[in-house]
Design a protein around this motif. Structure first.
Motif, PDB file in Angstrom:
ATOM      1  N   ALA A 194       0.811  -1.228   0.000  1.00 50.87           N
ATOM      2  CA  ALA A 194       0.000   0.000   0.000  1.00 50.87           C
ATOM      3  C   ALA A 194       0.843   1.277   0.000  1.00 50.87           C
ATOM      4  N   GLU A 195       2.020   1.240   0.603  1.00 48.78           N
ATOM      5  CA  GLU A 195       2.876   2.426   0.678  1.00 48.78           C
ATOM      6  C   GLU A 195       3.954   2.448  -0.405  1.00 48.78           C
ATOM      7  N   MET A 196       3.999   1.445  -1.235  1.00 50.51           N
ATOM      8  CA  MET A 196       5.013   1.375  -2.286  1.00 50.51           C
ATOM      9  C   MET A 196       4.732   2.442  -3.340  1.00 50.51           C
ATOM     10  N   PRO A 197       5.737   3.239  -3.712  1.00 56.25           N
ATOM     11  CA  PRO A 197       5.514   4.300  -4.705  1.00 56.25           C
ATOM     12  C   PRO A 197       4.903   3.783  -6.014  1.00 56.25           C
ATOM     13  N   LEU A 198       5.253   2.582  -6.430  1.00 58.93           N
ATOM     14  CA  LEU A 198       4.757   2.028  -7.688  1.00 58.93           C
ATOM     15  C   LEU A 198       3.235   1.980  -7.752  1.00 58.93           C
ATOM     16  N   VAL A 199       2.588   1.652  -6.650  1.00 65.29           N
ATOM     17  CA  VAL A 199       1.136   1.463  -6.670  1.00 65.29           C
ATOM     18  C   VAL A 199       0.363   2.741  -6.366  1.00 65.29           C
ATOM     19  N   LYS A 200       1.075   3.805  -6.068  1.00 68.86           N
ATOM     20  CA  LYS A 200       0.419   5.083  -5.801  1.00 68.86           C
ATOM     21  C   LYS A 200       0.227   5.848  -7.103  1.00 68.86           C
ATOM     22  N   ARG A 201      -0.848   6.582  -7.179  1.00 68.17           N
ATOM     23  CA  ARG A 201      -1.162   7.371  -8.377  1.00 68.17           C
ATOM     24  C   ARG A 201      -0.087   8.401  -8.675  1.00 68.17           C
ATOM     25  N   GLY A 202       0.194   8.548  -9.957  1.00 64.63           N
ATOM     26  CA  GLY A 202       1.061   9.623 -10.397  1.00 64.63           C
ATOM     27  C   GLY A 202       2.547   9.356 -10.296  1.00 64.63           C
ATOM     28  N   ASN A 203       2.946   8.193  -9.803  1.00 65.70           N
ATOM     29  CA  ASN A 203       4.375   7.929  -9.687  1.00 65.70           C
ATOM     30  C   ASN A 203       4.899   7.350 -10.990  1.00 65.70           C
ATOM     31  N   ARG A 204       5.740   8.104 -11.668  1.00 60.71           N
ATOM     32  CA  ARG A 204       6.236   7.699 -12.970  1.00 60.71           C
ATOM     33  C   ARG A 204       7.749   7.471 -12.994  1.00 60.71           C
ATOM     34  N   LEU A 205       8.384   7.457 -11.840  1.00 61.77           N
ATOM     35  CA  LEU A 205       9.835   7.284 -11.817  1.00 61.77           C
ATOM     36  C   LEU A 205      10.242   5.923 -12.368  1.00 61.77           C
ATOM     37  N   SER A 206      11.340   5.897 -13.085  1.00 57.21           N
ATOM     38  CA  SER A 206      11.821   4.653 -13.683  1.00 57.21           C
ATOM     39  C   SER A 206      12.652   3.837 -12.708  1.00 57.21           C
ATOM     40  N   ILE A 207      13.051   4.443 -11.611  1.00 54.99           N
ATOM     41  CA  ILE A 207      13.812   3.763 -10.566  1.00 54.99           C
ATOM     42  C   ILE A 207      13.193   4.152  -9.239  1.00 54.99           C
ATOM     43  N   MET A 208      12.936   3.154  -8.397  1.00 50.81           N
ATOM     44  CA  MET A 208      12.374   3.463  -7.090  1.00 50.81           C
ATOM     45  C   MET A 208      12.819   2.445  -6.059  1.00 50.81           C
ATOM     46  N   PRO A 209      12.947   2.875  -4.813  1.00 49.69           N
ATOM     47  CA  PRO A 209      13.332   1.947  -3.759  1.00 49.69           C
ATOM     48  C   PRO A 209      12.200   0.979  -3.440  1.00 49.69           C
ATOM     49  N   VAL A 210      12.581  -0.190  -2.955  1.00 51.56           N
ATOM     50  CA  VAL A 210      11.642  -1.221  -2.534  1.00 51.56           C
ATOM     51  C   VAL A 210      12.088  -1.658  -1.145  1.00 51.56           C
ATOM     52  N   SER A 211      11.167  -1.720  -0.201  1.00 54.05           N
ATOM     53  CA  SER A 211      11.530  -2.181   1.143  1.00 54.05           C
ATOM     54  C   SER A 211      11.710  -3.702   1.132  1.00 54.05           C
ATOM     55  N   ALA A 212      12.356  -4.212   2.152  1.00 58.65           N
ATOM     56  CA  ALA A 212      12.554  -5.669   2.261  1.00 58.65           C
ATOM     57  C   ALA A 212      11.204  -6.384   2.332  1.00 58.65           C
ATOM     58  N   LEU A 213      10.251  -5.811   3.034  1.00 54.31           N
ATOM     59  CA  LEU A 213       8.908  -6.402   3.140  1.00 54.31           C
ATOM     60  C   LEU A 213       8.220  -6.418   1.778  1.00 54.31           C
ATOM     61  N   GLU A 214       8.305  -5.309   1.032  1.00 58.00           N
ATOM     62  CA  GLU A 214       7.696  -5.241  -0.302  1.00 58.00           C
ATOM     63  C   GLU A 214       8.357  -6.241  -1.247  1.00 58.00           C
ATOM     64  N   TRP A 215       9.683  -6.312  -1.190  1.00 61.23           N
ATOM     65  CA  TRP A 215      10.442  -7.247  -2.026  1.00 61.23           C
ATOM     66  C   TRP A 215       9.935  -8.675  -1.807  1.00 61.23           C
ATOM     67  N   GLN A 216       9.864  -9.070  -0.548  1.00 64.63           N
ATOM     68  CA  GLN A 216       9.452 -10.434  -0.231  1.00 64.63           C
ATOM     69  C   GLN A 216       7.996 -10.679  -0.617  1.00 64.63           C
ATOM     70  N   ALA A 217       7.134  -9.707  -0.392  1.00 67.31           N
ATOM     71  CA  ALA A 217       5.718  -9.861  -0.738  1.00 67.31           C
ATOM     72  C   ALA A 217       5.550 -10.069  -2.238  1.00 67.31           C
ATOM     73  N   ILE A 218       6.298  -9.334  -3.037  1.00 72.15           N
ATOM     74  CA  ILE A 218       6.209  -9.485  -4.485  1.00 72.15           C
ATOM     75  C   ILE A 218       6.723 -10.851  -4.930  1.00 72.15           C
ATOM     76  N   LEU A 219       7.903 -11.225  -4.444  1.00 78.17           N
ATOM     77  CA  LEU A 219       8.478 -12.505  -4.874  1.00 78.17           C
ATOM     78  C   LEU A 219       7.688 -13.704  -4.351  1.00 78.17           C
ATOM     79  N   ASN A 220       6.959 -13.532  -3.254  1.00 80.36           N
ATOM     80  CA  ASN A 220       6.114 -14.618  -2.735  1.00 80.36           C
ATOM     81  C   ASN A 220       4.914 -14.883  -3.638  1.00 80.36           C
ATOM     82  N   GLN A 221       4.613 -13.969  -4.560  1.00 80.23           N
ATOM     83  CA  GLN A 221       3.475 -14.147  -5.479  1.00 80.23           C
ATOM     84  C   GLN A 221       3.808 -15.064  -6.645  1.00 80.23           C
ATOM     85  N   GLU A 222       5.089 -15.313  -6.850  1.00 77.29           N
ATOM     86  CA  GLU A 222       5.497 -16.131  -7.989  1.00 77.29           C
ATOM     87  C   GLU A 222       4.995 -17.560  -7.884  1.00 77.29           C
TER      88      GLU A 222
END
Length: 150
Positions: free
Chosen positions: A122-150
């Motif tokens: 929910a707090e990840m810049p990627l999923v927030k409206r208007g964020n168009r940056l091509s590079i963005m930080p990812v927290s350890a929790l976000e990283w794991q949550a994404i890779l757990n979806q595979e």
């Protein structure tokens, strides 16, 4: 070690392109905020989610690792390059790039719609409206949550 998300258009450069090359420069960043992150925060050993954008299957496609810290993006001085910058001075380069190495291709694209529905992101810049940056930080929790979806 830190985690990042790098966006790319797969018609230009995809996780498959990176897999074929194994190591590649990550060039063409022409946004000052993204450039500053590349220059000041992205380090050797950091891990990167490769995110396909502007395509039919938008989402995370694979994982890479940073193998070389920021150095001048030579394309800024190449008049034949799409990334040429007439205002960039070789004695004080405006733009930088890093090198990344292929780690893995995900078994499926983790789609943006899936990520938007995940409370952990929910707090990840990627999923927030208007964020168009091509590079963005990812927290350890976000990283794991994404890779757990595979």
């Amino acid at each position: 070690m830190a985690y990042w998300l790098f966006k790319t258009e797969p018609d230009t450069f995809s996780i498959d392109s990176l897999q074929q090359k194994n190591v590649s420069c990550w060039e063409g960043v022409r946004n000052y905020q993204a450039r500053n992150m590349l220059r000041d925060q992205v380090s050797v050993g950091d891990e990167v989610l490769i995110y396909h954008s502007s395509c039919k299957q938008i989402g995370v496609a694979g994982v890479a690792k940073v193998t070389r810290a920021a150095y001048p993006d030579h394309f800024q001085f190449d008049a034949n390059s799409d990334y040429f910058d007439v205002k960039s001075d070789p004695s004080n380069p405006r733009w930088v790039m890093v090198d990344i190495e292929f780690v893995s291709k995900l078994s499926r694209i983790i789609r943006l719609a899936e990520m938007k529905a995940m409370p952990e992101l929910a707090e990840m810049p990627l999923v927030k409206r208007g964020n168009r940056l091509s590079i963005m930080p990812v927290s350890a929790l976000e990283w794991q949550a994404i890779l757990n979806q595979e």
